[in-house]
Scaffold this active site. Sequence first.
Site, PDB file in Angstrom:
ATOM      1  N   CYS A 133      -5.192   5.280 -17.126  1.00 41.80           N
ATOM      2  CA  CYS A 133      -3.978   6.016 -16.731  1.00 41.80           C
ATOM      3  C   CYS A 133      -3.262   6.570 -17.964  1.00 41.80           C
ATOM      4  O   CYS A 133      -2.601   5.820 -18.691  1.00 41.80           O
ATOM      5  CB  CYS A 133      -3.069   5.075 -15.950  1.00 41.80           C
ATOM      6  SG  CYS A 133      -1.473   5.761 -15.535  1.00 41.80           S
ATOM      7  N   CYS A 136       0.525   6.267 -17.918  1.00 44.49           N
ATOM      8  CA  CYS A 136       1.001   4.908 -18.210  1.00 44.49           C
ATOM      9  C   CYS A 136       0.886   4.594 -19.696  1.00 44.49           C
ATOM     10  O   CYS A 136       1.782   3.998 -20.282  1.00 44.49           O
ATOM     11  CB  CYS A 136       0.174   3.865 -17.455  1.00 44.49           C
ATOM     12  SG  CYS A 136      -0.056   4.204 -15.711  1.00 44.49           S
ATOM     13  N   ASP A 137      -0.239   4.955 -20.305  1.00 45.01           N
ATOM     14  CA  ASP A 137      -0.578   4.395 -21.615  1.00 45.01           C
ATOM     15  C   ASP A 137      -0.655   5.405 -22.756  1.00 45.01           C
ATOM     16  O   ASP A 137      -0.827   5.000 -23.913  1.00 45.01           O
ATOM     17  CB  ASP A 137      -1.933   3.662 -21.519  1.00 45.01           C
ATOM     18  CG  ASP A 137      -1.875   2.490 -20.547  1.00 45.01           C
ATOM     19  OD1 ASP A 137      -0.771   1.936 -20.366  1.00 45.01           O
ATOM     20  OD2 ASP A 137      -2.908   2.148 -19.965  1.00 45.01           O
TER      21      ASP A 137
HETATM   22  C1  LIG Z   1      -4.871  -0.985 -16.183  1.00 43.44           C
HETATM   23  C2  LIG Z   1      -3.741  -0.317 -15.441  1.00 43.44           C
HETATM   24  C3  LIG Z   1      -2.544  -0.114 -16.078  1.00 43.44           C
HETATM   25  C4  LIG Z   1      -1.483   0.495 -15.418  1.00 43.44           C
HETATM   26  N1  LIG Z   1      -0.309   0.669 -16.076  1.00 43.44           N
HETATM   27  C5  LIG Z   1       0.750   1.215 -15.429  1.00 43.44           C
HETATM   28  C6  LIG Z   1       1.996   1.388 -16.081  1.00 43.44           C
HETATM   29  O1  LIG Z   1       2.151   1.078 -17.266  1.00 43.44           O
HETATM   30  N2  LIG Z   1       3.021   1.915 -15.357  1.00 43.44           N
HETATM   31  C7  LIG Z   1       2.878   2.296 -14.051  1.00 43.44           C
HETATM   32  O2  LIG Z   1       3.839   2.753 -13.429  1.00 43.44           O
HETATM   33  N3  LIG Z   1       1.693   2.164 -13.404  1.00 43.44           N
HETATM   34  C8  LIG Z   1       0.642   1.648 -14.065  1.00 43.44           C
HETATM   35  N4  LIG Z   1      -0.575   1.513 -13.426  1.00 43.44           N
HETATM   36  C9  LIG Z   1      -0.681   1.978 -12.034  1.00 43.44           C
HETATM   37  C10 LIG Z   1      -0.074   0.906 -11.094  1.00 43.44           C
HETATM   38  O3  LIG Z   1      -0.643  -0.335 -11.415  1.00 43.44           O
HETATM   39  C11 LIG Z   1      -0.345   1.263  -9.643  1.00 43.44           C
HETATM   40  O4  LIG Z   1       0.132   2.565  -9.376  1.00 43.44           O
HETATM   41  C12 LIG Z   1       0.359   0.271  -8.722  1.00 43.44           C
HETATM   42  O5  LIG Z   1      -0.030  -1.046  -9.009  1.00 43.44           O
HETATM   43  C13 LIG Z   1       0.049   0.578  -7.256  1.00 43.44           C
HETATM   44  O6  LIG Z   1       0.700  -0.371  -6.478  1.00 43.44           O
HETATM   45  P1  LIG Z   1       0.204  -0.759  -5.009  1.00 43.44           P
HETATM   46  O7  LIG Z   1       1.105  -1.827  -4.547  1.00 43.44           O
HETATM   47  O8  LIG Z   1       0.050   0.463  -4.201  1.00 43.44           O
HETATM   48  O9  LIG Z   1      -1.290  -1.304  -5.209  1.00 43.44           O
HETATM   49  P2  LIG Z   1      -1.916  -2.446  -6.122  1.00 43.44           P
HETATM   50  O10 LIG Z   1      -1.086  -2.773  -7.305  1.00 43.44           O
HETATM   51  O11 LIG Z   1      -3.325  -2.003  -6.364  1.00 43.44           O
HETATM   52  O12 LIG Z   1      -1.928  -3.719  -5.170  1.00 43.44           O
HETATM   53  C14 LIG Z   1      -2.740  -3.752  -4.023  1.00 43.44           C
HETATM   54  C15 LIG Z   1      -2.770  -5.162  -3.524  1.00 43.44           C
HETATM   55  O13 LIG Z   1      -3.495  -5.245  -2.297  1.00 43.44           O
HETATM   56  C16 LIG Z   1      -4.296  -6.394  -2.329  1.00 43.44           C
HETATM   57  N5  LIG Z   1      -5.391  -6.283  -1.377  1.00 43.44           N
HETATM   58  C17 LIG Z   1      -6.366  -5.350  -1.328  1.00 43.44           C
HETATM   59  N6  LIG Z   1      -7.213  -5.621  -0.321  1.00 43.44           N
HETATM   60  C18 LIG Z   1      -6.748  -6.749   0.275  1.00 43.44           C
HETATM   61  C19 LIG Z   1      -7.194  -7.544   1.364  1.00 43.44           C
HETATM   62  N7  LIG Z   1      -8.289  -7.247   2.075  1.00 43.44           N
HETATM   63  N8  LIG Z   1      -6.486  -8.642   1.685  1.00 43.44           N
HETATM   64  C20 LIG Z   1      -5.367  -8.988   0.995  1.00 43.44           C
HETATM   65  N9  LIG Z   1      -4.895  -8.255  -0.048  1.00 43.44           N
HETATM   66  C21 LIG Z   1      -5.596  -7.174  -0.391  1.00 43.44           C
HETATM   67  C22 LIG Z   1      -4.757  -6.439  -3.775  1.00 43.44           C
HETATM   68  O14 LIG Z   1      -5.289  -7.665  -4.084  1.00 43.44           O
HETATM   69  C23 LIG Z   1      -3.433  -6.141  -4.473  1.00 43.44           C
HETATM   70  O15 LIG Z   1      -2.658  -7.288  -4.562  1.00 43.44           O
HETATM   71  C24 LIG Z   1      -1.648   0.923 -14.076  1.00 43.44           C
HETATM   72  C25 LIG Z   1      -2.881   0.733 -13.423  1.00 43.44           C
HETATM   73  C26 LIG Z   1      -3.915   0.119 -14.098  1.00 43.44           C
HETATM   74  C27 LIG Z   1      -5.229  -0.101 -13.389  1.00 43.44           C
END
Ligand SMILES: Cc1cc2nc3c(=O)[nH]c(=O)nc-3n(C[C@H](O)[C@H](O)[C@H](O)COP(=O)(O)OP(=O)(O)OC[C@H]3O[C@@H](n4cnc5c(N)ncnc54)[C@H](O)[C@@H]3O)c2cc1C
Length: 324
Positions: A133, A136-137
């Site tokens: 990303c 982000c980084d």
């Molecule tokens: C390495 C990295 C660094 C990042 N750094 C930043 C940053 O600095 N700033 C920023 O704003 N964004 C950053 N991002 C992006 C950010 O992490 C995502 O946009 C954000 O986490 C999305 O949130 P979400 O809740 O939609 O999904 P997610 O954070 O992906 O969470 C999804 C959840 O659903 C759960 N899940 C999935 N399937 C199932 C199932 N069958 N049963 C139960 N649970 C399930 C997963 O385990 C997880 O807990 C980064 C992403 C990555 C990969």
Amino acid sequence: MRQIIIIGSGPAGYTAAIYAARANLKPLLIASSVEAGGELMNTTDVENFPGFPDGVQGPELMTKMQEQAERFGTEVVYDDVESLDLTGAIKKVTLGSGETQEALSVIFATGSAYRKLGLPDEERLSGRGVSWCATCDGFFFKGKTIAVIGGGDSAMEEATFLTRFAEKVYVIHRKSELRASKIMQDRAFANEKIEFIWNSEVVGITGDEAVNGLTLRDTVSGTEASLPVGGVFIAIGNDPRTHLIHGQLDLTAEGTIAVAGRSSKTSQIGVFAAGDVIDSNYRQAITAAGSGCAASLDAEHYLSMIPQDLLATAGGTELATATN
Ligand SMILES: Cc1cc2nc3c(=O)[nH]c(=O)nc-3n(C[C@H](O)[C@H](O)[C@H](O)COP(=O)(O)OP(=O)(O)OC[C@H]3O[C@@H](n4cnc5c(N)ncnc54)[C@H](O)[C@@H]3O)c2cc1C
């Protein structure tokens, strides 16, 4: 039976839980057995989430969100959802333990997964020079020489954005031509800081504490060479986690869950979706959190439309009629 079940423990899921719990809906949040906390558990410094002027470690931010959700009465279960029946007015959520939970509404917040190269050192160096990303980084790579892997629009966008910080950006692509749209290609070709390395695949990422180089293999000759870089951005695609709801909820052309307008309402009444699983564009922690808030407010509104006398007694058909 529950009023609301939230699936996913990333910023979208926990924010939805904070709102639902504060609305006294006593949410059950299924957090996943091994990936609780979502994508931010895989990173170190998060410097763009408001409220943390000195930045915050990804896992710490997610622990704080969890504590905030639990403080108001969210019940968190560390299990995976194995299957779902979202079709009736009473939603059925079956967990890995075999237990089935029922609820009047579901918020689906399972996020999306960046595609990985599948190299042994990729995970180890995640947050230590390996990133998915640029938004982000990118800031962490000021003055460095870095690489972007990929040949599509997002790779070109990431590479162009990263030239704001990096001294030099290599774009590494397996083929001799790009998949990206012409306008994105032209912009990247015109940028003096970007150099293309064609017909090359990354077969190794090197570095002890942080990335210091890549091992590239020429896809035509098969020869290998080292490329010193201080960071690598992997831009080879992103897959929304939707396998559980195939055939039950409509998807967009990009593979995200389709929602009505700016709301979180899916094609199934009583089912709401939030975060990266509905977002092919922004994919940030703060946008996911905002979307979790919206989903909770939509669910609250939906639940408030169900006549209270039906709640105690009614089966699916009556509830569906009452809320339609
Ligand atoms: C390495 C990295 C660094 C990042 N750094 C930043 C940053 O600095 N700033 C920023 O704003 N964004 C950053 N991002 C992006 C950010 O992490 C995502 O946009 C954000 O986490 C999305 O949130 P979400 O809740 O939609 O999904 P997610 O954070 O992906 O969470 C999804 C959840 O659903 C759960 N899940 C999935 N399937 C199932 C199932 N069958 N049963 C139960 N649970 C399930 C997963 O385990 C997880 O807990 C980064 C992403 C990555 C990969």
